[in-house]
Design an enzyme around this catalytic site. Structure first.
Site, PDB file in Angstrom:
ATOM      1  N   ASN A  10       5.117 -36.354  -2.119  1.00 40.83           N
ATOM      2  CA  ASN A  10       3.987 -37.089  -1.846  1.00 40.83           C
ATOM      3  C   ASN A  10       2.974 -36.648  -2.793  1.00 40.83           C
ATOM      4  O   ASN A  10       2.126 -35.819  -2.356  1.00 40.83           O
ATOM      5  CB  ASN A  10       3.797 -37.143  -0.451  1.00 40.83           C
ATOM      6  CG  ASN A  10       2.465 -37.776   0.117  1.00 40.83           C
ATOM      7  OD1 ASN A  10       2.020 -38.617  -0.783  1.00 40.83           O
ATOM      8  ND2 ASN A  10       1.914 -37.717   1.317  1.00 40.83           N
ATOM      9  N   LYS A  12      -0.105 -37.980  -2.996  1.00 41.08           N
ATOM     10  CA  LYS A  12      -1.371 -38.157  -2.405  1.00 41.08           C
ATOM     11  C   LYS A  12      -2.549 -38.830  -3.364  1.00 41.08           C
ATOM     12  O   LYS A  12      -1.858 -39.519  -4.388  1.00 41.08           O
ATOM     13  CB  LYS A  12      -1.973 -36.905  -1.870  1.00 41.08           C
ATOM     14  CG  LYS A  12      -0.806 -36.588  -0.719  1.00 41.08           C
ATOM     15  CD  LYS A  12      -1.608 -35.322   0.250  1.00 41.08           C
ATOM     16  CE  LYS A  12      -0.289 -34.749   1.056  1.00 41.08           C
ATOM     17  NZ  LYS A  12      -1.042 -33.987   2.025  1.00 41.08           N
ATOM     18  N   HIS A  95       1.437 -41.839   7.633  1.00 43.02           N
ATOM     19  CA  HIS A  95       1.032 -40.551   7.280  1.00 43.02           C
ATOM     20  C   HIS A  95      -0.062 -40.170   8.300  1.00 43.02           C
ATOM     21  O   HIS A  95      -0.902 -40.918   8.260  1.00 43.02           O
ATOM     22  CB  HIS A  95       0.754 -40.223   5.676  1.00 43.02           C
ATOM     23  CG  HIS A  95       0.701 -38.909   5.486  1.00 43.02           C
ATOM     24  ND1 HIS A  95      -0.370 -38.249   5.774  1.00 43.02           N
ATOM     25  CD2 HIS A  95       1.347 -38.105   4.806  1.00 43.02           C
ATOM     26  CE1 HIS A  95      -0.326 -36.875   5.309  1.00 43.02           C
ATOM     27  NE2 HIS A  95       1.034 -37.004   4.814  1.00 43.02           N
ATOM     28  N   GLU A  97      -2.734 -38.456   7.598  1.00 44.08           N
ATOM     29  CA  GLU A  97      -3.909 -38.757   6.847  1.00 44.08           C
ATOM     30  C   GLU A  97      -4.359 -40.128   7.104  1.00 44.08           C
ATOM     31  O   GLU A  97      -5.660 -40.257   7.145  1.00 44.08           O
ATOM     32  CB  GLU A  97      -3.881 -38.365   5.524  1.00 44.08           C
ATOM     33  CG  GLU A  97      -3.722 -36.790   5.121  1.00 44.08           C
ATOM     34  CD  GLU A  97      -3.247 -36.308   4.257  1.00 44.08           C
ATOM     35  OE1 GLU A  97      -2.937 -36.941   3.098  1.00 44.08           O
ATOM     36  OE2 GLU A  97      -2.884 -34.834   3.976  1.00 44.08           O
ATOM     37  N   GLU A 167       6.048 -34.227  10.651  1.00 42.56           N
ATOM     38  CA  GLU A 167       4.641 -33.349   9.960  1.00 42.56           C
ATOM     39  C   GLU A 167       3.717 -33.069  11.028  1.00 42.56           C
ATOM     40  O   GLU A 167       2.592 -33.820  11.315  1.00 42.56           O
ATOM     41  CB  GLU A 167       4.174 -34.479   8.798  1.00 42.56           C
ATOM     42  CG  GLU A 167       5.085 -34.827   7.990  1.00 42.56           C
ATOM     43  CD  GLU A 167       4.320 -34.964   6.555  1.00 42.56           C
ATOM     44  OE1 GLU A 167       4.864 -34.365   5.443  1.00 42.56           O
ATOM     45  OE2 GLU A 167       3.521 -35.869   6.428  1.00 42.56           O
ATOM     46  N   GLY A 173      -0.992 -29.148   4.239  1.00 43.54           N
ATOM     47  CA  GLY A 173      -2.030 -28.759   3.503  1.00 43.54           C
ATOM     48  C   GLY A 173      -2.807 -27.431   3.647  1.00 43.54           C
ATOM     49  O   GLY A 173      -3.702 -27.022   3.247  1.00 43.54           O
ATOM     50  N   SER A 212       3.313 -28.060   4.428  1.00 46.53           N
ATOM     51  CA  SER A 212       2.942 -26.674   3.784  1.00 46.53           C
ATOM     52  C   SER A 212       4.580 -26.243   3.397  1.00 46.53           C
ATOM     53  O   SER A 212       4.853 -24.967   3.222  1.00 46.53           O
ATOM     54  CB  SER A 212       2.511 -25.537   4.629  1.00 46.53           C
ATOM     55  OG  SER A 212       1.270 -26.202   4.574  1.00 46.53           O
TER      56      SER A 212
HETATM   57  P1  PGA Z   1       1.709 -30.454   2.060  1.00 49.37           P
HETATM   58  O1  PGA Z   1       1.613 -32.105   2.544  1.00 49.37           O
HETATM   59  O2  PGA Z   1       3.028 -30.078   1.684  1.00 49.37           O
HETATM   60  O3  PGA Z   1       0.566 -30.478   1.085  1.00 49.37           O
HETATM   61  O4  PGA Z   1       1.472 -29.714   3.467  1.00 49.37           O
HETATM   62  C1  PGA Z   1       2.722 -32.604   3.119  1.00 49.37           C
HETATM   63  C2  PGA Z   1       2.375 -34.196   3.601  1.00 49.37           C
HETATM   64  O5  PGA Z   1       1.323 -34.518   3.882  1.00 49.37           O
HETATM   65  O6  PGA Z   1       3.465 -34.896   3.480  1.00 49.37           O
END
Ligand code: PGA
Length: 255
Positions: A10, A12, A95, A97, A167, A173, A212
């Site tokens: 992803n 982003k 997601h 976010e 997640e 992140g 992460s």
């Molecule tokens: P990250 O993000 O690996 O940077 O923690 C995962 C995600 O948001 O899908």
């Protein structure tokens, strides 16, 4: 029931078109291990260019979100027809976010998941608890609610083809991943929720872990029986790191 592992990058809100092209080319140039399915989800602006680079490769294309309507007066939105037209195979839906910053709800996630299937896209539906929910021991309740809402109205066949990603919001992140056993336990719970919907189909549903994931900790997750792959954010922006994560899952297939 052997489910083929799936590793999804992803990207982003990262990469200009030129950067996205370079990253996609670096991935397709590499020797990709067998036994793992792969996909990358660039930003909308780079989908068309990345689609051309991935053509003929084993790497699938996905988008990071979509609207459920086919077309119309919805300024700023992108429809499933547009994504399918570009060659997308997957679309991330719900997601955290998007839930956190853009008002995504359980209800809109469900509508998007259903619309994706109508247009032959595989939705990758994200679920996960926030830190305060975890601290209040609400993880199971939150996850059950999110999974039940997202899968309401799906047929058994759609459920079998659905991809879910667990997640935990506190792990995204932050560099603070869940432990393998912790993620395995919640993903087991997710499968139990799916089984109540359709027991046979739930054995086919792939459920990924995200938050992460890195080349250094991937073994922690790939060894767990319930975890069928990874949704990778930060580490997917570096072809070498992304490939190391993919190899981590390939080893499991061979084991
Ligand atoms: P990250 O993000 O690996 O940077 O923690 C995962 C995600 O948001 O899908």
């Amino acid at each position: 029931m052997a489910r083929i592992p799936l590793v999804v990058g992803n990207w982003k809100m990262h990469t200009t078109v030129a950067e996205a092209r370079a990253l996609a080319a670096a991935i397709t140039r590499s020797v990709l291990p067998a036994g793992v399915e792969l996909a990358v989800c660039p930003p909308f602006t780079a989908l068309a260019d990345v689609a051309r680079i991935l053509e003929g490769s084993a790497v699938g294309l996905g988008a990071q979100d979509m609207f459920w309507e086919v077309a119309g007066a919805f300024t700023g939105e992108v429809s499933p027809v547009m994504l399918a037209d570009l060659g997308c195979r997957y679309v991330i839906v719900g997601h955290s976010e998007r839930r956190q910053h853009f008002g995504e709800t359980d209800e809109s996630v469900a509508r998007k998941a259903r619309a994706a299937f109508v247009h032959k896209l595989t939705p990758i539906v994200c679920v996960g608890e926030r830190l305060e929910e975890r601290d209040a021991r609400q993880t199971e309740r939150v996850i059950t609610r999110q999974v039940e809402a997202a899968t309401a109205g799906l047929s058994a066949e759609q459920l079998a083809h659905l991809v879910l990603a667990y997640e935990p919001v506190w792990a995204i992140g932050t560099g603070r991943a869940a432990t393998g056993p912790e993620a395995n336990r919640v993903i087991g719970l997710i499968r139990t929720v799916l089984a109540a919907h359709d027991s046979a189909a739930s054995k086919h549903t792939r459920i990924l872990y995200g938050g992460s994931v890195t080349a250094d900790n991937v073994a922690e997750f790939s060894q767990q029986p319930e975890i069928d792959g990874a949704l990778v954010g930060g580490a997917s922006l570096d072809a070498r790191k992304f490939l190391a994560i993919i190899s981590g899952y390939a080893r499991r297939t061979l084991a």
